[in-house]
Write an enzyme that holds these catalytic residues in place. Sequence first.
Site, short mmCIF file in Angstrom:
data_model
loop_
_atom_site.label_atom_id
_atom_site.label_comp_id
_atom_site.label_asym_id
_atom_site.label_seq_id
_atom_site.Cartn_x
_atom_site.Cartn_y
_atom_site.Cartn_z
N HIS A 1 0.82 -1.22 0.00
CA HIS A 1 0.00 0.00 0.00
C HIS A 1 0.86 1.27 0.00
O HIS A 1 0.34 2.36 -0.23
CB HIS A 1 -0.91 -0.01 1.23
CG HIS A 1 -2.33 0.40 0.96
ND1 HIS A 1 -2.86 0.52 -0.30
CD2 HIS A 1 -3.35 0.71 1.82
CE1 HIS A 1 -4.14 0.88 -0.21
NE2 HIS A 1 -4.45 1.01 1.06
N ASN B 1 -9.18 3.90 -1.33
CA ASN B 1 -9.69 4.88 -0.36
C ASN B 1 -8.92 6.19 -0.36
O ASN B 1 -9.49 7.25 -0.07
CB ASN B 1 -9.70 4.28 1.05
CG ASN B 1 -10.78 3.22 1.20
OD1 ASN B 1 -11.82 3.29 0.56
ND2 ASN B 1 -10.52 2.23 2.04
#
Length: 201
Positions: free
Chosen positions: A20, A114
């Site tokens: 990530h 997100n």
Amino acid sequence: MIKLIVGLGNPGAEYTATRHNAGFWLVDQLAREAGATLRDERRFHGFYAKARLFGEEVHLLEPQTYMNRSGQAVVALAHFFKILPTEILVAHDELDLPPGAAKLKLGGGSGGHNGLKDISAHLSSQQYWRLRIGIGHPRDLIPESARAGAKPDVANFVLKPPRKDEQDLIDAAIERALAVMPTAIKGETERAMMQLHRNGA
């Protein structure tokens, strides 16, 4: 012209090597190449540096707000320096591209990311550049015969480090992306996109 390059990731040593944080890896490399030091800047909610890159002044930012609140940092800096969404490039991990791939595009949805979702909400615009760094998808690790009905654990996947072979591919993709940065920063973003995609990234 690109005036702000944002790398997305999560703060904290425990996340540094995770998939990530691929956006952080790219911005770290840009800062190194510019001889700039990313420092904690509270008004921008992240690590920030003003860098001279390829003859242009560029702002580098790594939000320290956790991924799903990245927009708070981006909008704070963009408003302060009066930077338009189309002058922003956001580097982020991309589940829908394999390790070793990197794609540049303007606008579009969040693809379930997100960080992008929050940036679009805070900017009230999706019209910013994205550098999508492929990390692969956990479904690719499931044998084809077992994929029907399987529910890959995406959250767990992105918060784990890539395998050594994957890391090598991701690093190579970041290098190819860095090679087109001079073109992108000078405002020839379409040309940079064609160069990156033509080079097999």
